[in-house]
Design an enzyme around this catalytic site. Structure first.
Site, PDB file in Angstrom:
ATOM      1  N   LYS A  13       0.831  -1.210   0.000  1.00  0.00           N
ATOM      2  CA  LYS A  13       0.000   0.000   0.000  1.00  0.00           C
ATOM      3  C   LYS A  13       0.866   1.260   0.000  1.00  0.00           C
ATOM      4  O   LYS A  13       0.626   2.172  -0.776  1.00  0.00           O
ATOM      5  CB  LYS A  13      -0.933   0.046   1.226  1.00  0.00           C
ATOM      6  CG  LYS A  13      -2.017  -0.997   1.227  1.00  0.00           C
ATOM      7  CD  LYS A  13      -3.026  -0.734   2.340  1.00  0.00           C
ATOM      8  CE  LYS A  13      -2.411  -0.783   3.727  1.00  0.00           C
ATOM      9  NZ  LYS A  13      -1.904  -2.103   4.132  1.00  0.00           N
ATOM     10  N   ARG A  88      -9.735   1.630   8.627  1.00  0.00           N
ATOM     11  CA  ARG A  88      -9.227   0.291   8.871  1.00  0.00           C
ATOM     12  C   ARG A  88     -10.241  -0.568   9.620  1.00  0.00           C
ATOM     13  O   ARG A  88      -9.926  -1.695  10.002  1.00  0.00           O
ATOM     14  CB  ARG A  88      -7.968   0.398   9.715  1.00  0.00           C
ATOM     15  CG  ARG A  88      -6.761  -0.272   9.085  1.00  0.00           C
ATOM     16  CD  ARG A  88      -5.603  -0.010  10.019  1.00  0.00           C
ATOM     17  NE  ARG A  88      -4.481  -0.843   9.714  1.00  0.00           N
ATOM     18  CZ  ARG A  88      -3.413  -0.429   9.030  1.00  0.00           C
ATOM     19  NH1 ARG A  88      -3.370   0.781   8.533  1.00  0.00           N
ATOM     20  NH2 ARG A  88      -2.408  -1.245   8.847  1.00  0.00           N
ATOM     21  N   ARG A 127      11.327  -5.721   4.357  1.00  0.00           N
ATOM     22  CA  ARG A 127      10.983  -4.313   4.112  1.00  0.00           C
ATOM     23  C   ARG A 127      11.915  -3.360   4.872  1.00  0.00           C
ATOM     24  O   ARG A 127      12.246  -3.580   6.034  1.00  0.00           O
ATOM     25  CB  ARG A 127       9.538  -4.084   4.552  1.00  0.00           C
ATOM     26  CG  ARG A 127       9.144  -2.623   4.607  1.00  0.00           C
ATOM     27  CD  ARG A 127       7.698  -2.422   4.472  1.00  0.00           C
ATOM     28  NE  ARG A 127       6.933  -2.788   5.661  1.00  0.00           N
ATOM     29  CZ  ARG A 127       5.606  -2.692   5.711  1.00  0.00           C
ATOM     30  NH1 ARG A 127       4.939  -2.284   4.657  1.00  0.00           N
ATOM     31  NH2 ARG A 127       4.979  -3.022   6.806  1.00  0.00           N
ATOM     32  N   ARG A 161      11.039  -1.524  10.559  1.00  0.00           N
ATOM     33  CA  ARG A 161      10.030  -1.182  11.560  1.00  0.00           C
ATOM     34  C   ARG A 161      10.007  -2.203  12.689  1.00  0.00           C
ATOM     35  O   ARG A 161      10.156  -3.392  12.447  1.00  0.00           O
ATOM     36  CB  ARG A 161       8.649  -1.137  10.896  1.00  0.00           C
ATOM     37  CG  ARG A 161       8.324   0.205  10.308  1.00  0.00           C
ATOM     38  CD  ARG A 161       7.117   0.162   9.416  1.00  0.00           C
ATOM     39  NE  ARG A 161       5.979  -0.540   9.977  1.00  0.00           N
ATOM     40  CZ  ARG A 161       4.794  -0.619   9.376  1.00  0.00           C
ATOM     41  NH1 ARG A 161       4.617  -0.046   8.205  1.00  0.00           N
ATOM     42  NH2 ARG A 161       3.810  -1.272   9.933  1.00  0.00           N
ATOM     43  N   ARG A 172      -0.987  -8.632  13.158  1.00  0.00           N
ATOM     44  CA  ARG A 172      -1.504  -7.619  12.230  1.00  0.00           C
ATOM     45  C   ARG A 172      -2.419  -8.244  11.188  1.00  0.00           C
ATOM     46  O   ARG A 172      -3.422  -7.652  10.793  1.00  0.00           O
ATOM     47  CB  ARG A 172      -0.337  -6.868  11.579  1.00  0.00           C
ATOM     48  CG  ARG A 172       0.275  -5.842  12.542  1.00  0.00           C
ATOM     49  CD  ARG A 172       1.694  -5.461  12.180  1.00  0.00           C
ATOM     50  NE  ARG A 172       1.799  -4.845  10.886  1.00  0.00           N
ATOM     51  CZ  ARG A 172       2.936  -4.766  10.194  1.00  0.00           C
ATOM     52  NH1 ARG A 172       4.052  -5.297  10.690  1.00  0.00           N
ATOM     53  NH2 ARG A 172       2.959  -4.179   9.031  1.00  0.00           N
TER      54      ARG A 172
HETATM   55  P1  ADP Z   1       0.748  -1.906   7.557  1.00  0.00           P
HETATM   56  O1  ADP Z   1      -0.340  -1.578   6.570  1.00  0.00           O
HETATM   57  O2  ADP Z   1       1.947  -2.519   6.901  1.00  0.00           O
HETATM   58  O3  ADP Z   1       0.272  -2.704   8.724  1.00  0.00           O
HETATM   59  P2  ADP Z   1       0.808   0.868   8.560  1.00  0.00           P
HETATM   60  O4  ADP Z   1       1.988   1.727   8.541  1.00  0.00           O
HETATM   61  O5  ADP Z   1      -0.359   1.260   7.699  1.00  0.00           O
HETATM   62  O6  ADP Z   1       1.330  -0.579   8.157  1.00  0.00           O
HETATM   63  O7  ADP Z   1       0.241   0.705  10.050  1.00  0.00           O
HETATM   64  C1  ADP Z   1       1.081   0.350  11.113  1.00  0.00           C
HETATM   65  C2  ADP Z   1       0.301   0.324  12.418  1.00  0.00           C
HETATM   66  O8  ADP Z   1      -0.258   1.626  12.689  1.00  0.00           O
HETATM   67  C3  ADP Z   1      -0.905  -0.604  12.480  1.00  0.00           C
HETATM   68  O9  ADP Z   1      -0.545  -1.927  12.808  1.00  0.00           O
HETATM   69  C4  ADP Z   1      -1.748   0.076  13.568  1.00  0.00           C
HETATM   70  O10 ADP Z   1      -1.228  -0.203  14.843  1.00  0.00           O
HETATM   71  C5  ADP Z   1      -1.522   1.544  13.314  1.00  0.00           C
HETATM   72  N1  ADP Z   1      -2.540   2.126  12.412  1.00  0.00           N
HETATM   73  C6  ADP Z   1      -2.335   2.671  11.185  1.00  0.00           C
HETATM   74  N2  ADP Z   1      -3.487   3.108  10.658  1.00  0.00           N
HETATM   75  C7  ADP Z   1      -4.463   2.828  11.568  1.00  0.00           C
HETATM   76  C8  ADP Z   1      -5.880   3.018  11.622  1.00  0.00           C
HETATM   77  N3  ADP Z   1      -6.557   3.577  10.611  1.00  0.00           N
HETATM   78  N4  ADP Z   1      -6.552   2.606  12.726  1.00  0.00           N
HETATM   79  C9  ADP Z   1      -5.917   2.041  13.745  1.00  0.00           C
HETATM   80  N5  ADP Z   1      -4.592   1.812  13.766  1.00  0.00           N
HETATM   81  C10 ADP Z   1      -3.857   2.208  12.690  1.00  0.00           C
END
Ligand code: ADP
Length: 216
Positions: A13, A88, A127, A161, A172
């Site tokens: 993404k 999400r 990554r 990360r 996740r």
């Molecule tokens: P990925 O899509 O690879 O899991 P992100 O960088 O989008 O990575 O998200 C990393 C973390 O940030 C998630 O596991 C969550 O803890 C938090 N996060 C990101 N966006 C949201 C959201 N919309 N609602 C709740 N938690 C979020």
């Protein structure tokens, strides 16, 4: 255009959002990047979000929705935006509908990146992100930087990360299946969903995405 990007962690993404946002001249809004920026700046919001992120869990809606809304109200987002990682869950999707309705605007499309689970784990394990800009994303095998550990785009230091371990990825993915996947049906019912396979070269996926969004 106003677009939402969905897909499991590791679907690409962030990589695709960065490229698509450039191509479409709209800002790339990543809630994950916003949380990581808050954490590195040591803000109260960052401190609160960190424990959830480190555990691989979703950050509570009370924190997330306000942060996303603030970002969407910045001047650069007036002409459109590409949301990456928000919404999400269904609560966030409904909150987004309200935010957009209040502003008299609507989404043009929701792009779902499909990728098999074993591929997700491989992608995440290799990554690497840039410390200067989290949307500069590399992979040690699939998309290596010219010089190991150095960002091709800006020369920043690359890092892994803390939630990109196999154990956290499992959590996740569970969060994704139980909480995020329901929004796919929600957007399909509204006729907004386009699904593309996210396998192949990065540039091929971008082309597929542009093609899929053209009809929206
Ligand atoms: P990925 O899509 O690879 O899991 P992100 O960088 O989008 O990575 O998200 C990393 C973390 O940030 C998630 O596991 C969550 O803890 C938090 N996060 C990101 N966006 C949201 C959201 N919309 N609602 C709740 N938690 C979020």
């Amino acid at each position: 255009m106003r677009i939402v990007l969905v897909g499991p962690p590791g679907a690409g993404k962030g990589t695709q959002a960065h490229l698509l946002a450039k191509t479409l001249s709209i800002p790339h809004i990543s809630t994950g990047d916003l949380f990581r920026a808050n954490i590195s700046q040591g803000t109260p919001l960052g401190l609160e979000a960190k424990a959830y992120m480190d555990a691989g869990k979703l950050v509570p809606d009370e924190i997330t929705i306000g942060m996303a809304k603030d970002r969407m109200s910045q001047p650069d987002a007036a002409k459109g935006f590409l949301l990456d990682g928000f919404p999400r869950n269904l609560g966030q999707a409904k909150a987004l509908d309200e935010i957009l309705a209040d502003a008299g605007i609507a989404l043009d499309g929701v792009l779902d990146l499909e990728v098999p689970e074993d591929e997700v784990v491989r992608r995440i394990a290799g990554r690497r992100l840039c410390r200067n800009d989290g949307s500069h994303v590399f992979h040690v095998d699939y998309n290596p930087p010219a010089q190991p550990g150095v960002c091709d785009e800006c020369g920043g230091e690359l890092y892994q990360r803390t939630d990109d371990t196999e154990e956290k990825v499992r959590v996740r993915l569970e969060e994704y299946h139980s909480k995020t996947e329901p929004i796919i049906g929600y957007y399909a019912d509204q006729g907004l969903l386009v699904t593309i396979p996210a396998l192949g070269k990065v540039s091929e996926v971008t082309e597929r995405a542009i093609e899929a969004l053209r009809g929206k």
